[in-house]
Motif scaffolding. Structure first.
Motif, PDB file in Angstrom:
ATOM      1  N   THR A   1      22.880  76.797  45.767  1.00 45.49           N
ATOM      2  CA  THR A   1      23.325  76.298  47.066  1.00 45.49           C
ATOM      3  C   THR A   1      22.982  77.285  48.169  1.00 45.49           C
ATOM      4  OG1 THR A   1      25.147  75.241  45.922  1.00 45.49           O
ATOM      5  CG2 THR A   1      25.291  75.339  48.305  1.00 45.49           C
ATOM      6  N   LEU A   2      23.192  78.575  47.866  1.00 44.95           N
ATOM      7  CA  LEU A   2      22.869  79.601  48.854  1.00 44.95           C
ATOM      8  C   LEU A   2      21.382  79.554  49.198  1.00 44.95           C
ATOM      9  CD1 LEU A   2      23.938  82.017  50.470  1.00 44.95           C
ATOM     10  CD2 LEU A   2      23.308  83.474  48.545  1.00 44.95           C
TER      11      LEU A   2
ATOM     12  N   SER B   1      20.539  76.513  51.245  1.00 41.67           N
ATOM     13  CA  SER B   1      20.989  76.530  52.636  1.00 41.67           C
ATOM     14  C   SER B   1      19.949  77.219  53.527  1.00 41.67           C
ATOM     15  CB  SER B   1      22.349  77.210  52.750  1.00 41.67           C
ATOM     16  OG  SER B   1      22.228  78.586  52.530  1.00 41.67           O
TER      17      SER B   1
ATOM     18  N   SER C   1      14.832  70.449  53.574  1.00 43.95           N
ATOM     19  CA  SER C   1      15.023  69.365  52.614  1.00 43.95           C
ATOM     20  C   SER C   1      13.730  68.629  52.347  1.00 43.95           C
ATOM     21  CB  SER C   1      16.024  68.352  53.154  1.00 43.95           C
ATOM     22  OG  SER C   1      17.317  68.745  52.840  1.00 43.95           O
TER      23      SER C   1
ATOM     24  N   THR D   1      19.842  70.298  52.258  1.00 45.73           N
ATOM     25  CA  THR D   1      19.860  71.720  52.600  1.00 45.73           C
ATOM     26  C   THR D   1      20.826  71.985  53.756  1.00 45.73           C
ATOM     27  OG1 THR D   1      17.960  71.435  54.044  1.00 45.73           O
ATOM     28  CG2 THR D   1      17.517  72.092  51.796  1.00 45.73           C
ATOM     29  N   TYR D   2      20.891  71.074  54.713  1.00 42.13           N
ATOM     30  CA  TYR D   2      21.864  71.243  55.800  1.00 42.13           C
ATOM     31  C   TYR D   2      23.275  71.155  55.219  1.00 42.13           C
ATOM     32  CZ  TYR D   2      24.161  70.537  60.325  1.00 42.13           C
ATOM     33  OH  TYR D   2      24.967  70.643  61.424  1.00 42.13           O
TER      34      TYR D   2
ATOM     35  N   ASN E   1      18.895  75.874  59.182  1.00 42.44           N
ATOM     36  CA  ASN E   1      20.105  75.076  58.964  1.00 42.44           C
ATOM     37  C   ASN E   1      21.313  75.708  59.647  1.00 42.44           C
ATOM     38  OD1 ASN E   1      19.112  72.904  57.375  1.00 42.44           O
ATOM     39  ND2 ASN E   1      18.841  74.360  55.711  1.00 42.44           N
ATOM     40  N   TYR E   2      21.367  77.053  59.637  1.00 41.94           N
ATOM     41  CA  TYR E   2      22.510  77.724  60.260  1.00 41.94           C
ATOM     42  C   TYR E   2      22.413  77.642  61.776  1.00 41.94           C
ATOM     43  CZ  TYR E   2      23.741  79.274  55.626  1.00 41.94           C
ATOM     44  OH  TYR E   2      24.110  79.276  54.313  1.00 41.94           O
TER      45      TYR E   2
ATOM     46  N   TYR F   1      30.130  67.480  55.122  1.00 42.63           N
ATOM     47  CA  TYR F   1      29.186  67.873  54.077  1.00 42.63           C
ATOM     48  C   TYR F   1      28.758  66.648  53.267  1.00 42.63           C
ATOM     49  CZ  TYR F   1      28.264  68.822  49.175  1.00 42.63           C
ATOM     50  OH  TYR F   1      27.757  68.748  47.919  1.00 42.63           O
TER      51      TYR F   1
ATOM     52  N   MET G   1      28.438  76.304  52.434  1.00 47.70           N
ATOM     53  CA  MET G   1      28.557  77.765  52.420  1.00 47.70           C
ATOM     54  C   MET G   1      29.587  78.217  53.441  1.00 47.70           C
ATOM     55  SD  MET G   1      26.639  78.660  49.956  1.00 47.70           S
ATOM     56  CE  MET G   1      27.029  80.395  50.024  1.00 47.70           C
TER      57      MET G   1
ATOM     58  N   SER H   1      24.094  72.047  52.303  1.00 45.06           N
ATOM     59  CA  SER H   1      24.346  73.312  51.599  1.00 45.06           C
ATOM     60  C   SER H   1      24.847  74.381  52.563  1.00 45.06           C
ATOM     61  CB  SER H   1      23.073  73.816  50.923  1.00 45.06           C
ATOM     62  OG  SER H   1      22.613  72.873  49.998  1.00 45.06           O
ATOM     63  N   ALA H   2      24.241  74.410  53.759  1.00 47.62           N
ATOM     64  CA  ALA H   2      24.695  75.382  54.754  1.00 47.62           C
ATOM     65  C   ALA H   2      26.151  75.105  55.128  1.00 47.62           C
ATOM     66  CB  ALA H   2      23.803  75.331  55.989  1.00 47.62           C
TER      67      ALA H   2
END
Lengths: 303, 467
Positions: free
Chosen positions: A41-42, A45, A49, A271-272, A62-63, A260, A278, A274-275
């Motif tokens: 997951t890390l 993130s 995708s 992937t978004y 993503n962050y 999420y 996190m 996943s961020a």
């Protein structure tokens, strides 16, 4: 212990081996089901995708997107409001009810059964039933209000009441389990403390606060930790009440995990998502660390 | 402690009883609130139209013949779909197929619309796709480009009765990529206007017709709205496919341009249509809380709204409910006086998984499904068979229940429901902005302009990835 047994060195080795053998199922499960996914997951993130769960490592986009997404800030706020109201209020109510149910009153078993009932039902089923009760037009709550001469309120769709409705449902659904654990703890408190307090003329409230609460504080701590972690992961009630996107009231109740879920399984931007998860992980981590530091001050372990 | 033990025994007994109740309740009503799109309607009434009888009725259309697959083939296939109100018609096709291939067991299973795509994506990612997959224009391109679908171009070689010539080009082109066919056209759908005859009668108003304009709709809606008594004229709810989208196209606007490279959401015509739609919402529609707390079909059936847009796939809700018989009918969507008639139309298909272990049997079923006989078997259901000529049979079988002509006539001017590979993403962005108009009172022009900007960004990325 080892006196009279052959070869201490061999024995020690055998002990180790058996030890590993017995913890293996848990450790292997933990690695495959928890630790490995956390690292994936890390990595995800920080990726872009692609379809069907595939991804390409790229960078922190993503962050950056997360910081400019107004729904994320609102979701974090909603999650914190939900957690900081539902958990403490739920534990206080459970404690009072548990103390009452440890009194010598007629039919106490029946009360215990009644309060434990919600635990048996699936959380989604609980949410479905509450959703029907909250219905503005046909719900039983508004029918009662109207019969009493009040106007019905939009429990789920009015932004003033939406979060309250979710919190009420969550507390109701959690009471049973908390009460059972607290009853177990209260039953174990030695009677001599209460007898001594009685001789000193202490009131019931005083006994609850000065004897029961400190002596069951390990159980309260346990409920607080599991409760906070559970509440920070709130998803099911909000999803069952509001669906994914269009319902009025969702903006006031959307939690981080709900956001999420929608990103991962509706928008399919894994992937978004996943961020986002996190961020949820970090928040839960912070809460847990604070509690473990704080517990030294107020949890009383009766050794 | 003894007392506590007794309490636990009681609890256990209670648990058993209550969990059974809880499970039953949970399963029978496990749908989350509708978010638009195809919502799951209740399962078809089992007593209605025995499948065997219908297959027999249709028998004169042409005898089914065995194909390339040996008739004694024995295997099991999995077949997944959404919208369990079509179970009866799908079973009819399977039963007829089993008359030729008695040992090919087909396990049909349904999910709700929302769950279906989650499950399908997860099963594809882990390479465990069902053998037979009901496909939608939203997603087909993504599955084809990732090599999950089997090439169905040569089905005529394995079934002498099968030919793509019999299927309308409008639907075929939706499942054709790289000059190959990836799905057998299954059925059409479109959006119609359903109205409550009783409410019209009470006010002494004329029923809507297929030629109504927006103004006529508004006039009737105004006359039918009585907010004090919880009666509303027109359900202009927040729903994409079954709600506002058709009206964009009628007014000359739309969602995307024809080749799917640019958003039309900020087109003045689209904005104008949305402004009209929101005027209808504010004046003649129940609050969104009503629509999000109860599903749209229930809101209409309860007599809260007199007119509502509805996807024809949800019509079973009304045809199967005898208490509602005679109280409702449908007509074509009203159009703007200076615009065109339009309805969002879509065609579904049956696809075969490339990873299928019994791919020959699966293809044989897909071919049978696409023959005249296969489509005839399923003609009594709510969806409109996608086979030249079979729609007449469908109209005949359903004609006593509602105005089937409204559906057939709309097919002449239907607008294809738009899909691109990145639809899940731009669709979410668009819906999020339009939901702000409803729930947060965001300015319509601002919301649609913002939506267009976000959609364009996603489309640009999609185009860049293709190169």
């Amino acid at each position: 212990m080892s006196a009279g047994r052959p070869s201490a060195a061999n024995k020690k080795y055998a002990d180790w081996a058996w030890g590993y053998f017995f913890v293996a199922p848990t450790v292997i499960g933990l690695i495959i089901l928890n630790i490995y996914p956390i690292f994936i997951t890390l990595i995800m993130s920080f990726s872009k995708s692609a379809q069907f769960g595939k991804f390409k490592v790229s960078g922190p986009e993503n962050y950056i997107k997360l910081l400019s997404d107004p729904e994320v800030g609102a979701a974090i706020r909603n999650t914190l409001v939900f957690t900081l109201t539902s958990v403490p209020v739920g534990i206080v109510i459970s404690l009072v009810l548990a103390a009452l149910m440890c009194q010598k009153i007629r039919g106490v078993g029946t009360y215990r059964v009644i309060y434990f009932m919600p635990v048996i039902a699936a959380p989604a089923a609980v949410a479905m039933v509450w959703r029907l009760m909250y219905n503005t037009d046909y719900g039983v709550l508004n029918q009662v209000l109207r019969a009493m001469g009040f106007q019905g309120i939009s429990w789920l769709s009015d932004s003033r009441y939406a979060m309250m409705s979710v919190v009420i449902t969550a507390i109701w659904g959690g009471l049973g389990q908390q009460i059972i654990i607290l009853i177990g703890a209260i039953t174990n408190v030695s009677h001599s403390y209460y007898e001594a307090a009685d001789i000193d003329g202490a009131s019931s409230a005083r006994k609850l606060w000065s004897i029961t609460v400190p002596l069951v504080s390990p159980s309260i701590f346990f409920l607080l930790i599991t409760g906070l972690i559970g509440a920070l992961k709130q998803f099911d009630i909000v999803y069952m009440f509001y669906g994914k996107r269009t319902a009025p009231g969702l903006g006031d109740t959307r939690t981080l995990i709900h956001k999420y879920y929608v990103e991962a399984f509706d928008v399919l931007d894994k992937t978004y998502a996943s961020a986002l998860v996190m961020v949820a992980f970090l928040i839960i981590l912070v809460f847990t660390v604070i509690q473990f530091i704080g517990q030294k001050k107020w949890v009383y372990y009766d050794d | 402690m003894r007392k506590l033990g007794k309490a636990f025994t009681l609890l256990l007994a209670g648990a058993l009883a209550a969990s059974m109740g809880a499970c039953g309740g949970g399963n029978s009503s496990s749908s989350a609130p509708a978010d638009g799109g195809n919502t799951n309607a209740p399962a078809a009434d089992a007593g209605n139209n025995a499948p065997a009888a219908d297959a027999g009725d249709a028998g004169d259309a042409g005898a089914a013949a065995a194909g390339a697959l040996p008739t004694d083939t024995s295997c099991e296939l999995t077949y997944v779909s959404w919208n369990s109100n079509q179970e009866e018609q799908n079973r009819a096709t399977i039963d007829a197929f089993n008359k030729i291939y008695p040992n090919v067991k087909i396990n049909l299973s349904y999910s709700t619309w929302d769950e279906y795509w989650n499950k399908l994506e997860a099963s594809a990612s882990s390479n465990q796709l069902a053998d037979l997959v009901t496909m939608h224009t939203n997603t087909i391109e993504m599955y084809v480009n990732n090599d999950f679908m089997a090439d169905l171009t040569d089905l005529d070689k394995i079934d002498p009765n099968f030919s793509y010539d019999n299927h309308p080009e409008d639907v075929k082109k939706l499942y054709r990529f790289k000059d190959k066919m990836w799905g057998v056209p299954k059925d059409f759908d479109c959006i119609v206007l359903i109205y409550n005859k009783t409410m019209f009668d009470e006010k002494g108003l004329e029923y809507p017709t297929d030629d109504w304009t927006w103004d006529q709709l508004e006039e009737a809606a105004a006359a039918l709205t009585d907010k004090a008594n919880n009666k509303y004229g027109f359900g202009a709810r927040n729903d994409e496919q079954a709600g506002w989208a058709s009206f964009f196209y009628q007014n000359g606007g739309g969602i995307l341009n024809e080749d799917g490279t640019k958003a039309l959401l900020d087109d003045p015509k689209t904005i104008e249509a949305m402004q009209w739609w929101m005027k209808m919402y504010e004046n003649y529609c129940p609050p969104m809380s009503t629509y999000s707390e109860s599903d749209p079909q229930t809101v209409f059936a309860a007599g809260t709204v007199a007119m509502q847009t509805i996807g024809n796939w949800d019509m079973n809700f009304y045809t199967d409910n005898e208490a509602l018989a005679g109280t409702w009918d449908i007509c074509a969507l009203p159009h703007p006086a200076n615009g065109t008639k339009a309805t969002i139309m879509n065609g579904l298909a049956l696809s075969v998984a490339a990873s299928s272990k019994n791919i020959d049997a699966a293809k044989q079923f897909a071919a049978y499904f696409g023959t005249e006989q296969g489509q005839m078997d399923a003609a009594m259901g709510p969806s409109i068979p996608c086979y030249t000529g079979v729609s007449d049979k469908w109209a005949e079988l359903n004609g006593d229940k509602f105005n089937t002509n409204a559906v057939l006539s709309q097919m002449q001017y239907g607008v294809q429901w738009v899909g691109t590979e990145a639809k899940t993403q731009w669709d979410a962005a668009m819906n999020t902005e339009i939901t702000k108009i409803y729930n947060e009172g965001k300015d319509i022009t601002a919301a649609l302009t913002d939506a267009a900007a976000q959609v364009n960004e996603i489309l640009a990325e999609e185009q860049a990835n293709k190169k």
